[in-house]
Motif scaffolding. Structure first.
Motif, PDB file in Angstrom:
ATOM      1  N   UNK A  53       0.832  -1.206   0.000  1.00 56.28           N
ATOM      2  CA  UNK A  53       0.000   0.000   0.000  1.00 56.28           C
ATOM      3  C   UNK A  53       0.862   1.250   0.000  1.00 56.28           C
ATOM      4  N   UNK A  54       0.329   2.290  -0.599  1.00 56.07           N
ATOM      5  CA  UNK A  54       0.984   3.601  -0.534  1.00 56.07           C
ATOM      6  C   UNK A  54      -0.063   4.592  -0.054  1.00 56.07           C
ATOM      7  N   UNK A  55       0.334   5.456   0.870  1.00 52.31           N
ATOM      8  CA  UNK A  55      -0.596   6.478   1.334  1.00 52.31           C
ATOM      9  C   UNK A  55       0.229   7.605   1.930  1.00 52.31           C
ATOM     10  N   UNK A  56      -0.249   8.845   1.717  1.00 46.64           N
ATOM     11  CA  UNK A  56       0.507   9.998   2.242  1.00 46.64           C
ATOM     12  C   UNK A  56       0.301  10.127   3.749  1.00 46.64           C
ATOM     13  N   UNK A  57      -0.555   9.292   4.333  1.00 46.35           N
ATOM     14  CA  UNK A  57      -0.767   9.352   5.786  1.00 46.35           C
ATOM     15  C   UNK A  57      -2.245   9.278   6.101  1.00 46.35           C
ATOM     16  N   UNK A  58      -2.540   9.335   7.412  1.00 48.80           N
ATOM     17  CA  UNK A  58      -3.933   9.228   7.865  1.00 48.80           C
ATOM     18  C   UNK A  58      -4.443  10.626   8.203  1.00 48.80           C
ATOM     19  N   UNK A  59      -5.545  11.010   7.601  1.00 45.68           N
ATOM     20  CA  UNK A  59      -6.095  12.329   7.883  1.00 45.68           C
ATOM     21  C   UNK A  59      -7.587  12.325   7.567  1.00 45.68           C
ATOM     22  N   UNK A  60      -8.393  12.504   8.608  1.00 48.99           N
ATOM     23  CA  UNK A  60      -9.846  12.433   8.411  1.00 48.99           C
ATOM     24  C   UNK A  60     -10.446  13.767   7.995  1.00 48.99           C
ATOM     25  N   UNK A  61      -9.550  14.776   7.780  1.00 51.52           N
ATOM     26  CA  UNK A  61     -10.086  16.051   7.275  1.00 51.52           C
ATOM     27  C   UNK A  61      -9.652  16.295   5.839  1.00 51.52           C
ATOM     28  N   UNK A  62      -8.396  15.929   5.569  1.00 51.59           N
ATOM     29  CA  UNK A  62      -7.858  16.197   4.224  1.00 51.59           C
ATOM     30  C   UNK A  62      -8.081  15.017   3.267  1.00 51.59           C
ATOM     31  N   UNK A  63      -8.335  13.826   3.816  1.00 52.26           N
ATOM     32  CA  UNK A  63      -8.539  12.597   3.031  1.00 52.26           C
ATOM     33  C   UNK A  63      -7.453  12.389   1.960  1.00 52.26           C
ATOM     34  N   UNK A  64      -6.240  12.039   2.414  1.00 51.97           N
ATOM     35  CA  UNK A  64      -5.145  11.845   1.443  1.00 51.97           C
ATOM     36  C   UNK A  64      -5.323  10.596   0.580  1.00 51.97           C
ATOM     37  N   UNK A  65      -6.161   9.652   1.008  1.00 48.64           N
ATOM     38  CA  UNK A  65      -6.430   8.446   0.216  1.00 48.64           C
ATOM     39  C   UNK A  65      -5.349   7.388   0.350  1.00 48.64           C
ATOM     40  N   UNK A  66      -5.655   6.212  -0.177  1.00 45.70           N
ATOM     41  CA  UNK A  66      -4.699   5.092  -0.157  1.00 45.70           C
ATOM     42  C   UNK A  66      -4.688   4.453  -1.537  1.00 45.70           C
ATOM     43  N   UNK A  67      -3.542   3.879  -1.876  1.00 44.98           N
ATOM     44  CA  UNK A  67      -3.437   3.165  -3.151  1.00 44.98           C
ATOM     45  C   UNK A  67      -2.872   1.782  -2.876  1.00 44.98           C
ATOM     46  N   UNK A  68      -3.662   0.766  -3.154  1.00 39.49           N
ATOM     47  CA  UNK A  68      -3.190  -0.618  -2.979  1.00 39.49           C
ATOM     48  C   UNK A  68      -2.719  -1.155  -4.328  1.00 39.49           C
ATOM     49  N   UNK A  69      -1.539  -1.776  -4.317  1.00 42.23           N
ATOM     50  CA  UNK A  69      -0.977  -2.356  -5.546  1.00 42.23           C
ATOM     51  C   UNK A  69      -1.005  -3.872  -5.427  1.00 42.23           C
ATOM     52  N   UNK A  70      -1.563  -4.522  -6.461  1.00 39.69           N
ATOM     53  CA  UNK A  70      -1.617  -5.991  -6.459  1.00 39.69           C
ATOM     54  C   UNK A  70      -0.845  -6.485  -7.688  1.00 39.69           C
ATOM     55  N   UNK A  71       0.190  -7.260  -7.409  1.00 37.26           N
ATOM     56  CA  UNK A  71       0.987  -7.797  -8.509  1.00 37.26           C
ATOM     57  C   UNK A  71       0.578  -9.255  -8.726  1.00 37.26           C
ATOM     58  N   UNK A  72       0.044  -9.543  -9.928  1.00 35.75           N
ATOM     59  CA  UNK A  72      -0.415 -10.915 -10.208  1.00 35.75           C
ATOM     60  C   UNK A  72       0.462 -11.508 -11.312  1.00 35.75           C
ATOM     61  N   UNK A  73       1.048 -12.683 -11.073  1.00 38.17           N
ATOM     62  CA  UNK A  73       1.878 -13.282 -12.126  1.00 38.17           C
ATOM     63  C   UNK A  73       1.053 -13.497 -13.394  1.00 38.17           C
ATOM     64  N   UNK A  74       1.629 -13.104 -14.514  1.00 41.86           N
ATOM     65  CA  UNK A  74       0.937 -13.230 -15.799  1.00 41.86           C
ATOM     66  C   UNK A  74       1.173 -14.643 -16.339  1.00 41.86           C
ATOM     67  N   UNK A  75       0.540 -15.620 -15.673  1.00 38.19           N
ATOM     68  CA  UNK A  75       0.758 -17.041 -16.017  1.00 38.19           C
ATOM     69  C   UNK A  75      -0.040 -17.414 -17.236  1.00 38.19           C
ATOM     70  N   UNK A  76       0.653 -17.921 -18.256  1.00 34.66           N
ATOM     71  CA  UNK A  76      -0.071 -18.316 -19.467  1.00 34.66           C
ATOM     72  C   UNK A  76      -0.398 -19.800 -19.454  1.00 34.66           C
ATOM     73  N   UNK A  77       0.132 -20.503 -18.452  1.00 35.20           N
ATOM     74  CA  UNK A  77      -0.161 -21.938 -18.309  1.00 35.20           C
ATOM     75  C   UNK A  77      -0.377 -22.220 -16.832  1.00 35.20           C
ATOM     76  N   UNK A  78      -1.196 -23.221 -16.518  1.00 33.60           N
ATOM     77  CA  UNK A  78      -1.342 -23.556 -15.090  1.00 33.60           C
ATOM     78  C   UNK A  78      -0.048 -24.157 -14.561  1.00 33.60           C
ATOM     79  N   UNK A  79       0.273 -23.943 -13.284  1.00 34.89           N
ATOM     80  CA  UNK A  79       1.552 -24.446 -12.768  1.00 34.89           C
ATOM     81  C   UNK A  79       1.594 -25.964 -12.699  1.00 34.89           C
ATOM     82  N   UNK A  80       0.433 -26.591 -12.709  1.00 35.64           N
ATOM     83  CA  UNK A  80       0.355 -28.034 -12.519  1.00 35.64           C
ATOM     84  C   UNK A  80       0.245 -28.745 -13.878  1.00 35.64           C
ATOM     85  N   UNK A  81       1.001 -29.840 -14.083  1.00 31.20           N
ATOM     86  CA  UNK A  81       0.987 -30.583 -15.359  1.00 31.20           C
ATOM     87  C   UNK A  81      -0.397 -31.077 -15.730  1.00 31.20           C
ATOM     88  N   UNK A  82      -1.103 -31.567 -14.678  1.00 33.38           N
ATOM     89  CA  UNK A  82      -2.425 -32.153 -14.889  1.00 33.38           C
ATOM     90  C   UNK A  82      -3.362 -31.110 -15.518  1.00 33.38           C
TER      91      UNK A  82
END
Ligand code: ADP
Length: 412
Positions: free
Chosen positions: A366-395
């Motif tokens: 997560x990235x956020x400039x901090x906690x503030x209930x008046x200015x509402x700086x917001x939060x940014x969550x980053x999700x990194x997902x492997x770009x798998x073109x095949x399933x990891x399992x042979x079956x």
């Protein structure tokens, strides 16, 4: 040779004074006198050979005999002890010998004194380091044990709660069937609705507890299947449409390169992870705020970015929120609301989300400039997902082989 004779002359007085000094509070133990005599013998050896290391064996033995509590007090013990022993020798030289004789013996003893101080310092530092290492290892084992019992408790509690909950759900369903046609249907149906809503909420909490204990024990198994992120986003948009309109929030999902391509992941688990993040964004953003989902294609990964204009997260909490039961702020203010502003839950959502993403081989932060209930700086969550073109399992690879070929041929 002369200094050896001089040492012999001060022997008795030196032994008596040193032992008296150390016996101020308790009688001198025989073993202590024996040690002093051995020390004296080694000094004699040094004066004959000139080898300062002659006294090392006894210093090593003394260091080995220090107890755990001596070590825990952390102050040096051996080097001050050596200092006292040598200072007595110097004082006695002045008292019993002529000035040139005293000078001769003191100069002869100085090299072994210096060596004793530096050698005992080193011995004590080494022991202290070993001791700290040992204590850290003990603390780590204890922490692991505590964490294990916490996770065992979650697992047992969750399974124990699930059985009575299933009974309540079953009886509520039976009751609903039985009351159809009765004249107090509306009233009873309202009560039943309340029961069903309560048990659904309880079920969600229990499911989260089970998920956390699966993740803790590395037992989360993923069911890799083909999925398209943009399709997942459409379902999520649909699911949250009522919530965001109730909260008067703007919810925007941008398509990005790669989000319409087939990847292999566990659709249900990935859905659960993104649902948690969006639900948090809704909860921690005030009415009228803005929630945006965007992303980008990176080498080997697809990155999904969930941004809100909410209360934000203080930098010191940005790691802590991913630990179980670590919701920030006043823990007594649980409202368990799914979309209500700041309606926290048990604090399991983010640890589960992180566990799911990491089980896929991805990352969450997560990235956020901090906690503030008046200015509402917001939060940014980053999700990194492997770009798998095949399933990891042979079956699975065999099963989905034809599909992979078709999508490759179509370039999607
Ligand atoms: P909870 O059940 O309390 O929502 P989570 O694990 O999902 O538990 O989140 C843990 C804590 O992280 C929350 O209590 C909240 O303080 C903080 N948090 C999570 N998402 C956000 C967000 N988008 N904006 C601000 N704070 C957030």
């Amino acid at each position: 040779m002369h200094s050896l004779e001089l040492l012999n002359r001060i022997q008795q007085t030196w032994l008596a004074r040193v032992s008296r000094h150390f016996a101020q509070r308790e009688p001198v133990r025989d073993s202590f006198l024996h040690e002093l005599n051995r020390f004296y013998d080694l000094l004699q050896q040094f004066l004959s050979s000139g080898d300062v290391t002659s006294i090392d064996p006894i210093l090593i033995e003394w260091s080995d005999s220090l107890t755990q509590s001596d070590l825990e007090e952390s102050d040096a013990i051996l080097s001050p002890l050596c200092d006292v022993i040598f200072s007595f020798a110097y004082d006695i030289c002045h008292d019993l010998l002529s000035q040139p004789e005293a000078l001769e013996l003191i100069s002869a003893l100085l090299p072994v004194h210096t060596h004793a101080i530096s050698f005992t310092n080193k011995l004590e530092k080494d022991r202290e380091i070993d001791n700290i290492r040992l204590r850290m290892e003990k603390m780590r084992t204890e922490l692991e044990r505590l964490d294990k019992s916490k996770s065992d408790f979650i697992s047992v509690a969750a399974h124990e709660l699930k059985t009575p909950l299933t009974l309540i759900e079953g009886y509520a369903a039976m009751l609903r069937e039985m009351i159809s046609g009765s004249d107090r249907t509306d009233q009873i149906a309202m009560l039943l609705g309340g029961m069903e809503q309560g048990s659904r909420r309880l079920k969600r909490i229990i499911d989260d507890m089970i998920d956390v204990s699966l993740i803790d024990n590395n037992l989360l198994t993923l069911n890799f299947q083909p999925l398209w992120l943009d399709r997942l986003f459409s379902i999520l948009r649909e699911e949250f449409s009522t919530a965001v309109s109730e909260r008067n929030q703007r919810f925007e999902i941008n398509t990005f390169e790669g989000c319409n391509e087939m990847i292999f992941a566990d659709p249900e688990r990935l859905y659960q992870a993104l649902q948690n993040l969006i639900s948090n964004a809704v909860k921690y953003t005030p009415d009228g705020g803005y929630i945006k989902i965007d992303g980008r294609e990176l080498p080997g990964f697809l990155e999904v970015i969930i941004e809100d204009t909410g209360i934000g997260i203080a930098s010191e909490d940005q790691m802590r929120i991913f630990e179980k039961f670590n919701r920030i702020g006043d823990a007594t203010l649980h409202s368990s609301g799914k979309i209500k502003f700041k309606g926290g839950g048990p604090g399991l959502g983010l640890p589960i989300t992180k566990g799911i993403i990491e089980a896929h081989g991805g990352a969450l932060w997560v990235e956020s400039a901090g906690y503030d209930e008046e200015m509402f700086p917001g939060s940014t969550f980053h999700v990194l997902i492997p770009n798998r073109k095949e399933p990891p399992d042979d079956k699975f690879a065999k099963l989905f082989g034809p599909l992979i070929k078709t999508t490759e041929a179509r370039g999607i």
